[in-house]
Design a protein around this motif. Structure first.
Motif, PDB file in Angstrom:
ATOM      1  N   TYR A 148      60.678 -20.863 -59.331  1.00  0.00           N
ATOM      2  CA  TYR A 148      61.429 -20.136 -58.299  1.00  0.00           C
ATOM      3  C   TYR A 148      62.503 -21.026 -57.679  1.00  0.00           C
ATOM      4  O   TYR A 148      63.638 -20.584 -57.463  1.00  0.00           O
ATOM      5  CB  TYR A 148      60.483 -19.642 -57.198  1.00  0.00           C
ATOM      6  CG  TYR A 148      59.531 -18.545 -57.605  1.00  0.00           C
ATOM      7  CD1 TYR A 148      59.903 -17.546 -58.495  1.00  0.00           C
ATOM      8  CD2 TYR A 148      58.243 -18.507 -57.076  1.00  0.00           C
ATOM      9  CE1 TYR A 148      59.022 -16.531 -58.858  1.00  0.00           C
ATOM     10  CE2 TYR A 148      57.354 -17.499 -57.426  1.00  0.00           C
ATOM     11  CZ  TYR A 148      57.737 -16.519 -58.315  1.00  0.00           C
ATOM     12  OH  TYR A 148      56.865 -15.516 -58.663  1.00  0.00           O
ATOM     13  N   GLU A 151      65.453 -21.428 -59.719  1.00  0.00           N
ATOM     14  CA  GLU A 151      66.243 -20.194 -59.777  1.00  0.00           C
ATOM     15  C   GLU A 151      67.137 -20.058 -58.540  1.00  0.00           C
ATOM     16  O   GLU A 151      67.860 -19.075 -58.391  1.00  0.00           O
ATOM     17  CB  GLU A 151      65.328 -18.980 -59.875  1.00  0.00           C
ATOM     18  CG  GLU A 151      64.606 -18.852 -61.211  1.00  0.00           C
ATOM     19  CD  GLU A 151      63.528 -17.763 -61.193  1.00  0.00           C
ATOM     20  OE1 GLU A 151      63.359 -17.102 -60.135  1.00  0.00           O
ATOM     21  OE2 GLU A 151      62.859 -17.573 -62.223  1.00  0.00           O
ATOM     22  N   LYS A 153      65.906 -20.150 -55.316  1.00  0.00           N
ATOM     23  CA  LYS A 153      65.163 -19.609 -54.166  1.00  0.00           C
ATOM     24  C   LYS A 153      64.535 -20.782 -53.410  1.00  0.00           C
ATOM     25  O   LYS A 153      63.347 -21.069 -53.539  1.00  0.00           O
ATOM     26  CB  LYS A 153      64.102 -18.621 -54.662  1.00  0.00           C
ATOM     27  CG  LYS A 153      64.724 -17.449 -55.426  1.00  0.00           C
ATOM     28  CD  LYS A 153      63.700 -16.638 -56.188  1.00  0.00           C
ATOM     29  CE  LYS A 153      64.391 -15.562 -57.015  1.00  0.00           C
ATOM     30  NZ  LYS A 153      63.441 -14.806 -57.865  1.00  0.00           N
ATOM     31  N   TRP A 155      64.417 -21.420 -50.047  1.00  0.00           N
ATOM     32  CA  TRP A 155      63.871 -21.252 -48.698  1.00  0.00           C
ATOM     33  C   TRP A 155      62.457 -20.722 -48.838  1.00  0.00           C
ATOM     34  O   TRP A 155      62.229 -19.693 -49.498  1.00  0.00           O
ATOM     35  CB  TRP A 155      64.744 -20.310 -47.865  1.00  0.00           C
ATOM     36  CG  TRP A 155      66.023 -20.979 -47.462  1.00  0.00           C
ATOM     37  CD1 TRP A 155      67.209 -20.951 -48.140  1.00  0.00           C
ATOM     38  CD2 TRP A 155      66.230 -21.787 -46.307  1.00  0.00           C
ATOM     39  NE1 TRP A 155      68.154 -21.705 -47.485  1.00  0.00           N
ATOM     40  CE2 TRP A 155      67.581 -22.234 -46.339  1.00  0.00           C
ATOM     41  CE3 TRP A 155      65.428 -22.194 -45.238  1.00  0.00           C
ATOM     42  CZ2 TRP A 155      68.132 -23.049 -45.368  1.00  0.00           C
ATOM     43  CZ3 TRP A 155      65.972 -22.999 -44.259  1.00  0.00           C
ATOM     44  CH2 TRP A 155      67.308 -23.424 -44.329  1.00  0.00           C
ATOM     45  N   HIS A 238      59.594  -9.488 -53.911  1.00  0.00           N
ATOM     46  CA  HIS A 238      59.601 -10.897 -53.513  1.00  0.00           C
ATOM     47  C   HIS A 238      59.031 -11.807 -54.602  1.00  0.00           C
ATOM     48  O   HIS A 238      58.135 -11.416 -55.355  1.00  0.00           O
ATOM     49  CB  HIS A 238      58.785 -11.105 -52.229  1.00  0.00           C
ATOM     50  CG  HIS A 238      59.430 -10.513 -51.013  1.00  0.00           C
ATOM     51  ND1 HIS A 238      60.735 -10.767 -50.663  1.00  0.00           N
ATOM     52  CD2 HIS A 238      58.940  -9.693 -50.042  1.00  0.00           C
ATOM     53  CE1 HIS A 238      61.032 -10.128 -49.555  1.00  0.00           C
ATOM     54  NE2 HIS A 238      59.961  -9.462 -49.148  1.00  0.00           N
ATOM     55  N   SER A 239      59.530 -13.023 -54.640  1.00  0.00           N
ATOM     56  CA  SER A 239      58.966 -14.071 -55.491  1.00  0.00           C
ATOM     57  C   SER A 239      57.967 -14.851 -54.647  1.00  0.00           C
ATOM     58  O   SER A 239      58.320 -15.347 -53.574  1.00  0.00           O
ATOM     59  CB  SER A 239      60.072 -15.009 -55.987  1.00  0.00           C
ATOM     60  OG  SER A 239      61.009 -14.300 -56.772  1.00  0.00           O
ATOM     61  N   TYR A 250      59.348 -17.220 -51.730  1.00  0.00           N
ATOM     62  CA  TYR A 250      60.567 -17.968 -52.030  1.00  0.00           C
ATOM     63  C   TYR A 250      61.775 -17.030 -52.019  1.00  0.00           C
ATOM     64  O   TYR A 250      61.814 -16.046 -52.763  1.00  0.00           O
ATOM     65  CB  TYR A 250      60.423 -18.665 -53.385  1.00  0.00           C
ATOM     66  CG  TYR A 250      59.265 -19.627 -53.402  1.00  0.00           C
ATOM     67  CD1 TYR A 250      59.447 -20.974 -53.136  1.00  0.00           C
ATOM     68  CD2 TYR A 250      57.957 -19.175 -53.618  1.00  0.00           C
ATOM     69  CE1 TYR A 250      58.381 -21.859 -53.107  1.00  0.00           C
ATOM     70  CE2 TYR A 250      56.882 -20.045 -53.576  1.00  0.00           C
ATOM     71  CZ  TYR A 250      57.101 -21.385 -53.325  1.00  0.00           C
ATOM     72  OH  TYR A 250      56.032 -22.251 -53.280  1.00  0.00           O
ATOM     73  N   VAL A 251      62.746 -17.349 -51.169  1.00  0.00           N
ATOM     74  CA  VAL A 251      63.960 -16.539 -51.055  1.00  0.00           C
ATOM     75  C   VAL A 251      65.182 -17.458 -51.101  1.00  0.00           C
ATOM     76  O   VAL A 251      65.052 -18.688 -51.075  1.00  0.00           O
ATOM     77  CB  VAL A 251      63.967 -15.707 -49.749  1.00  0.00           C
ATOM     78  CG1 VAL A 251      62.821 -14.702 -49.745  1.00  0.00           C
ATOM     79  CG2 VAL A 251      63.869 -16.614 -48.516  1.00  0.00           C
ATOM     80  N   LYS A 252      66.406 -16.850 -51.129  1.00  0.00           N
ATOM     81  CA  LYS A 252      67.607 -17.635 -51.371  1.00  0.00           C
ATOM     82  C   LYS A 252      68.348 -18.086 -50.120  1.00  0.00           C
ATOM     83  O   LYS A 252      69.250 -18.918 -50.216  1.00  0.00           O
ATOM     84  CB  LYS A 252      68.561 -16.851 -52.277  1.00  0.00           C
ATOM     85  CG  LYS A 252      68.045 -16.719 -53.709  1.00  0.00           C
ATOM     86  CD  LYS A 252      69.101 -16.168 -54.634  1.00  0.00           C
ATOM     87  CE  LYS A 252      68.624 -16.181 -56.091  1.00  0.00           C
ATOM     88  NZ  LYS A 252      69.652 -15.684 -57.020  1.00  0.00           N
TER      89      LYS A 252
END
Length: 450
Positions: A148, A151, A153, A155, A238-239, A250-252
């Motif tokens: 993740y 990729e 992500k 944050w 969501h991941s 995990y977000v961007k």
């Protein structure tokens, strides 16, 4: 092949076993083969006895004498689980964690239930859930988190569920179980385990919520409760990775992390009826994040690498410090043997991390502690002088240090001990280093780790 613990017990009529449609889930759980497998597993797990004092080595004789009666009571619904004995153990992050220790008999029954229910629920569980599941482990969770990050992500929302095992709502859990389990006798038995009393300081109190951490059934029940969280996270796209009650999303972007955290916390508390610890739940970036003792660091080529979290290094130092204390009564042989066990277990767990400098640092720390032990062993100046002379130090220098009043740590880091009690000296005495163990295990890995 007959399980040894089951020999001599009365088996049910063969005709009953052929009628699969009438063969209830509880009867499947109580087959002699399944019970025998459960007994073997409980024996392998060992552990201390519960409130009745029975130990794991006694269960075979008990089943021989009372197995048929026990099975009959469970099928008739008259069996009542014993109270759970509680003990407190230190938490890695500090504080205490309560563990519930059921009786050996109840551990066998719960293990038998878990063995039958696990294959059923495995078909329902999420691919991003890694804790206490067959064929899944912490390394897979950490590797997924690394993907993740690479990729973009970067944050991370680190959710902390406050006293999760103590806060599980019984009614909601039973409702979830009833969606899959049609056998009401089995549901009644599981509820009886949920509500079984807790013995603390000789007093038994009723439990109205929670599932005791430490019982064979608890990991499966926790995954059943949190499967709704998995499904909700997947529905929202969501991941994430979850290992029991440890969940990271995990977000961007930071703004997306804040929105997601607020929304998911609300869902957990309002829908799952669980409590989120807001002080420990945090939004972080990879270097500050921790997942199951691991962290991450950005390599110069732009790839996120798996590292060991600082807190995990601190904990292993404390463990080594206890082992290398002169006050623990261990001989040098016992101390080095214990260190080897701890080193191999720790390195096995963190083998997927890029950790060469950490391993070197730990070796330096442990060797300093071992030098302190040796210096303390040579209590009197005469013994210190003799020890230094034996190590090849000239008499004048040996006498100077033998009568030295410098502190133990200062002497351990001085040239006099570092040039006499060398790394090779400790290797010959039996010390197995962190770095050597780490490098050997990485070389011998059957498959590439990266």
């Amino acid at each position: 092949m007959a399980v040894p613990e089951m020999r001599g017990l009365k088996r049910p009529p063969k005709a009953n076993w052929r009628k699969e449609k009438k063969y209830s889930m509880l009867e499947q759980i109580l087959t002699w083969q399944n019970l025998g497998t459960a007994i073997a597993q409980v024996k392998r797990n060992k552990g201390s006895g519960g409130t009745d004092g029975m130990q794991t080595e006694d269960i075979g004789a008990y089943i021989q004498a009372h197995g048929n009666t026990l099975r009959k009571q469970i099928l008739e619904g008259s069996y009542k689980p014993s109270a759970v004995r509680t003990v407190e153990i230190p938490k890695p992050q500090g504080g205490k964690r309560k563990l519930g220790i059921p009786t050996v008999i109840d551990r066998v029954i719960q293990q038998a239930i878990s063995q039958q229910l696990t294959p059923i629920y495995e078909k329902q569980f999420s691919n991003q859930s890694y804790g206490f599941r067959p064929g899944r482990n912490a390394h897979q969770a950490v590797n997924q988190a690394q993907k993740y990050l690479n990729e973009g992500k970067i944050w991370v929302i680190e959710l902390d569920l406050e006293k999760f095992f103590d806060k599980v709502n019984h009614d909601r859990l039973m409702q979830l179980l009833s969606k899959t389990i049609a056998d009401k006798r089995l549901l009644k038995l599981i509820r009886a385990y949920l509500r079984s009393g807790i013995m603390e300081d000789g007093t038994v109190s009723q439990r109205i919520e929670g599932t005791p951490q430490g019982s064979p059934l608890s990991p499966l029940l926790s995954n059943i409760v949190l499967d709704d969280l998995d499904k909700e996270l997947e529905k929202r796209g969501h991941s994430y990775v979850r290992y029991a009650d440890d969940c990271s999303i995990y977000v961007k972007s930071e703004s997306a992390a804040k929105r997601t955290a607020a929304s998911i916390i609300r869902y957990i508390e309002e829908e799952l009826l669980l409590k989120v610890n807001r002080e420990k739940t945090r939004i972080s970036q990879p270097e500050e994040s921790t997942l199951l003792g691991f962290s991450f660091q950005l390599h110069k080529d732009g790839v996120w690498e798996i590292r060991i979290a600082g807190k995990a290094v601190g904990r292993i130092k404390e463990k080594c410090k206890v082992i290398t204390s002169r006050s623990n009564g261990m001989s040098e042989e016992e101390r080095l043997k214990k260190l080897k066990q701890v080193t191999e277990g720790w390195v096995n767990y963190f083998i997927i991390a890029m950790a060469h400098p950490v391993m070197e640092s730990l070796d330096g720390f442990v060797r300093t502690r071992l030098r302190i032990c040796q210096w303390k062993t040579w209590k009197k100046p005469s013994a210190r002088i003799a020890g230094l002379l034996k190590a090849g130090v000239k008499r004048q220098r040996a006498e100077k240090w033998g009568y030295s009043s410098k502190g133990y740590c200062r002497v351990a880091n001085s040239p006099i001990l570092q040039t006499t009690l060398t790394n090779n000296y400790f290797v010959k005495r039996g010390y197995v280093s962190f770095l050597t163990t780490y490098e050997t295990k990485r070389r011998n890995a059957a498959k590439p780790l990266f």
